[in-house]
Design an enzyme around this catalytic site. Structure first.
Site, short mmCIF file in Angstrom:
data_model
loop_
_atom_site.label_atom_id
_atom_site.label_comp_id
_atom_site.label_asym_id
_atom_site.label_seq_id
_atom_site.Cartn_x
_atom_site.Cartn_y
_atom_site.Cartn_z
N LYS A 111 0.83 -1.22 0.00
CA LYS A 111 0.00 0.00 0.00
C LYS A 111 0.86 1.26 0.00
O LYS A 111 2.00 1.27 0.45
CB LYS A 111 -0.95 -0.01 1.20
N ARG B 48 -4.86 -10.23 2.97
CA ARG B 48 -4.96 -10.09 1.50
C ARG B 48 -3.62 -9.58 1.00
O ARG B 48 -3.24 -8.45 1.33
CB ARG B 48 -6.10 -9.11 1.17
C1 9MG Z 1 -9.76 -4.78 -3.33
N1 9MG Z 1 -8.97 -4.28 -2.22
C2 9MG Z 1 -7.91 -3.43 -2.29
N2 9MG Z 1 -7.45 -3.18 -1.07
C3 9MG Z 1 -8.22 -3.88 -0.21
C4 9MG Z 1 -8.25 -4.02 1.19
O1 9MG Z 1 -7.41 -3.36 1.97
N3 9MG Z 1 -9.18 -4.83 1.73
C5 9MG Z 1 -10.06 -5.49 0.95
N4 9MG Z 1 -10.98 -6.27 1.54
N5 9MG Z 1 -10.10 -5.38 -0.39
C6 9MG Z 1 -9.19 -4.59 -0.95
#
Ligand code: 9MG
Length: 271
Positions: free
Chosen positions: A219, A253
């Site tokens: 990020k 994720r």
């Molecule tokens: C699709 N997407 C991009 N960043 C995300 C995040 O932090 N959480 C979730 N659930 N989906 C995300």
């Protein structure tokens, strides 16, 4: 999907591998746009330890433009069908459009990951009718403008309240309590300081009634804090997953599946 829910229930960690099929994704730059590349990447993430593959056809990165329903369907459905020919790995569909949710579920997806927390008309009903697990994520604003000037009085409290209220709405609409995951939404309408507060206070989400999914991988908060380009954020991403684990998160994720799994195995071994 049941296996994943059981793992989480028993306190085990779960990794969701990211498969973006967008030309302007967070970090893939469209590399996985072709079907065969998408399949290879999904199989590789599965082999590296991903429990579930999250497939998205509309970028949600700050500044990203929306895509049409047809375009999104054309991007994701063939990829889901292709993966289904080769493996029964769990698939989650990353979308906010009810029509995409339904088509993806019919094609073989078994979870909905919605950064818009099922606000679109018809989304709650689709997820209730198909009885699929859902991830409800918090965001302030929309991808085009969300980083302009995010404002919170008490970010942790506001997001906790929002997620609990959304979960309540889901339950009223017929979504089963055990099918709900919550996510504070790192980077979605949050300053660097906001994101760091959320990570620092992660335990305040992990003590709510629902398992927490965290998306910290590559990020821009790491770009801001460390002045690292997207391809140089592995150490920060894995370290953040470890911090989140230590504060109670179990669902991650990520782009870098193998490295994250190594770190989480170590966390679990000493917990
Ligand atoms: C699709 N997407 C991009 N960043 C995300 C995040 O932090 N959480 C979730 N659930 N989906 C995300």
């Amino acid at each position: 999907m049941q296996q994943i829910q059981n793992k989480l229930r028993s306190g085990h960690w779960v990794v969701m591998g990211i498969l973006n099929v967008t030309p302007d994704s967070f970090s893939d730059g469209g590399l996985f746009n072709q079907l065969d590349n998408a399949l290879k990447h999904a199989l590789q993430m599965q082999q590296e330890g991903a429990d579930i593959i999250d497939i998205g056809g509309e970028s949600t990165r700050p500044g990203a433009q929306p895509v049409s329903l047809d375009e999104e369907l054309n991007r994701v459905i063939p990829v889901i069908e292709k993966i289904r020919e080769f493996t029964d790995v769990a698939i989650s569909i990353d979308t906010s459009k009810p029509e995409v949710m339904q088509a993806a579920i019919k094609a073989g997806a078994s979870m909905v990951n919605d950064v818009n927390a099922l606000h679109a008309e018809g989304a709650l009903e689709i997820c209730a009718n198909y009885n699929v697990p859902v991830c409800l994520m918090h965001k302030q604003g929309n991808p085009q403008t969300m980083q302009d000037n995010p404002q919170y009085a008490d970010i942790v409290d506001e997001i906790r309240q929002y997620l609990m209220a959304r979960a309540g709405t889901c339950i009223k609409a017929g979504i089963r309590r055990e099918n709900i995951f919550i996510d504070p939404g790192f980077g979605f309408g949050k300053t660097l300081e906001n994101n760091l507060s959320l990570l620092k206070e992660m335990q305040q989400f992990c003590t709510l009634d629902y398992p927490v999914l965290v998306g910290l991988s590559r990020k821009s908060m790491f770009g801001m804090l460390l002045e690292r380009d997207v391809e140089q954020r592995l150490v920060a991403s894995v370290s953040a997953a470890v911090i989140a684990y230590q504060k109670g998160a179990r669902f991650f994720r990520v782009h870098d599946v193998a490295d994250t799994c190594d770190a989480l195995k170590l966390c679990a071994a000493v917990t």
